[in-house]
Scaffold this active site. Structure first.
Site, PDB file in Angstrom:
ATOM      1  N   GLU A  51      37.100  18.435  22.851  1.00  0.00           N
ATOM      2  CA  GLU A  51      37.566  18.030  21.526  1.00  0.00           C
ATOM      3  C   GLU A  51      37.548  19.274  20.657  1.00  0.00           C
ATOM      4  OE1 GLU A  51      36.794  15.407  17.505  1.00  0.00           O
ATOM      5  OE2 GLU A  51      35.136  15.684  18.920  1.00  0.00           O
ATOM      6  N   ASP A  76      33.827  23.781  17.832  1.00  0.00           N
ATOM      7  CA  ASP A  76      34.054  24.054  16.410  1.00  0.00           C
ATOM      8  C   ASP A  76      33.289  25.331  16.082  1.00  0.00           C
ATOM      9  OD1 ASP A  76      34.226  23.813  13.434  1.00  0.00           O
ATOM     10  OD2 ASP A  76      34.935  21.801  13.908  1.00  0.00           O
ATOM     11  N   ASP A 125      42.943  20.596  10.524  1.00  0.00           N
ATOM     12  CA  ASP A 125      43.599  21.074   9.304  1.00  0.00           C
ATOM     13  C   ASP A 125      45.077  21.284   9.636  1.00  0.00           C
ATOM     14  OD1 ASP A 125      44.602  22.605   7.161  1.00  0.00           O
ATOM     15  OD2 ASP A 125      42.648  23.505   6.802  1.00  0.00           O
ATOM     16  N   LYS A 129      51.187  25.175   4.633  1.00  0.00           N
ATOM     17  CA  LYS A 129      51.985  26.304   4.166  1.00  0.00           C
ATOM     18  C   LYS A 129      52.618  27.018   5.358  1.00  0.00           C
ATOM     19  CE  LYS A 129      49.349  27.160  -0.059  1.00  0.00           C
ATOM     20  NZ  LYS A 129      48.541  28.134  -0.836  1.00  0.00           N
ATOM     21  N   ASP A 161      46.546  12.320  10.552  1.00  0.00           N
ATOM     22  CA  ASP A 161      47.084  11.554   9.428  1.00  0.00           C
ATOM     23  C   ASP A 161      48.219  12.308   8.747  1.00  0.00           C
ATOM     24  OD1 ASP A 161      45.028  13.468   8.521  1.00  0.00           O
ATOM     25  OD2 ASP A 161      45.609  12.751   6.538  1.00  0.00           O
TER      26      ASP A 161
END
Length: 221
Positions: A51, A76, A125, A129, A161
């Protein structure tokens, strides 16, 4: 979270056996864990699932609970976030999950070619941009890294999302000649009973409270 609590969590994470950090390997003669995950860190030959950008490790931990025949690694760079999932896994004795604190673009330094069976990317994230496109975890830059660690036929899953990231990923799949295996425009409308797609992360719960639509895509590179 206060600075003091964040530093305390970093210290605790550094002492956990189920958490590996890039700093652990800077002065070790045996080097990084590349090629050693099955034998040294899990003690079995079961499939390894990653993950990426795991945050608090919600998906990694719940997948490990639900699928004991899998080995799960949450990846992470932020140790204070990893702390939550790692602490819970340690306290519950969940044996088939580990956490790796590294930058994701260095993934191929920590996993050997073909060592990873699947990759899950849950609510990353979206870097909306255009000048930050290369930071998106489904950009060609990252797909090239995943190619170096995935086993033949290995799959990539994205839950998000973000409609722009979802559409960007579908476009990238086409442009990179990847194999689109599944796409769901609204998980909770189309697949409300799916046991894997409905594992909810901390961020997903927030998005659902805000009335956002959750999307999913699965593909091979």
């Amino acid at each position: 979270m206060g600075k003091k609590n964040k530093l305390q969590r970093y210290r605790e994470v550094s002492d956990m056996e189920i958490v590996l950090e890039y700093t652990d390997f800077e002065n070790r003669p045996d080097g990084k864990p590349k090629g050693e995950w099955h034998q040294k860190y899990f003690g079995n030959g079961r499939p390894i699932i990653l993950e990426l950008a795991c945050g608090k490790g919600d998906y990694a931990l719940n997948l490990a609970r639900r699928e004991p025949e899998l080995n799960v690694v949450g990846v992470d760079i932020k140790g204070a976030r990893i702390w939550k999932g790692a602490t819970t896994a340690r306290d519950e004795g969940v044996e088939n999950v580990r956490f790796l604190r590294i930058f994701i673009d260095h993934l191929d330094e920590y996993f050997d070619r073909g060592e990873v069976s699947e990759i899950w990317i849950t609510f990353p994230d979206p870097y909306l941009k255009e000048k930050k496109e290369s930071k998106r975890l489904t950009s060609p830059r990252f797909l090239d890294t995943y190619r170096k660690v995935l086993a033949p036929g290995g799959e990539i899953h994205l839950k998000t999302d973000s409609l722009p990231l979802y559409e960007y990923t579908l476009e990238t799949i086409r442009d990179q000649n990847c194999e689109l295996l599944d796409q769901v425009d609204d998980v909770y409308r189309e697949r409300p009973e799916d046991p894997l797609l409905t594992i909810q992360t901390y961020y997903e719960k927030m998005h659902l409270r805000d009335g956002k639509t959750i999307r999913y895509v699965r593909f091979r590179i």
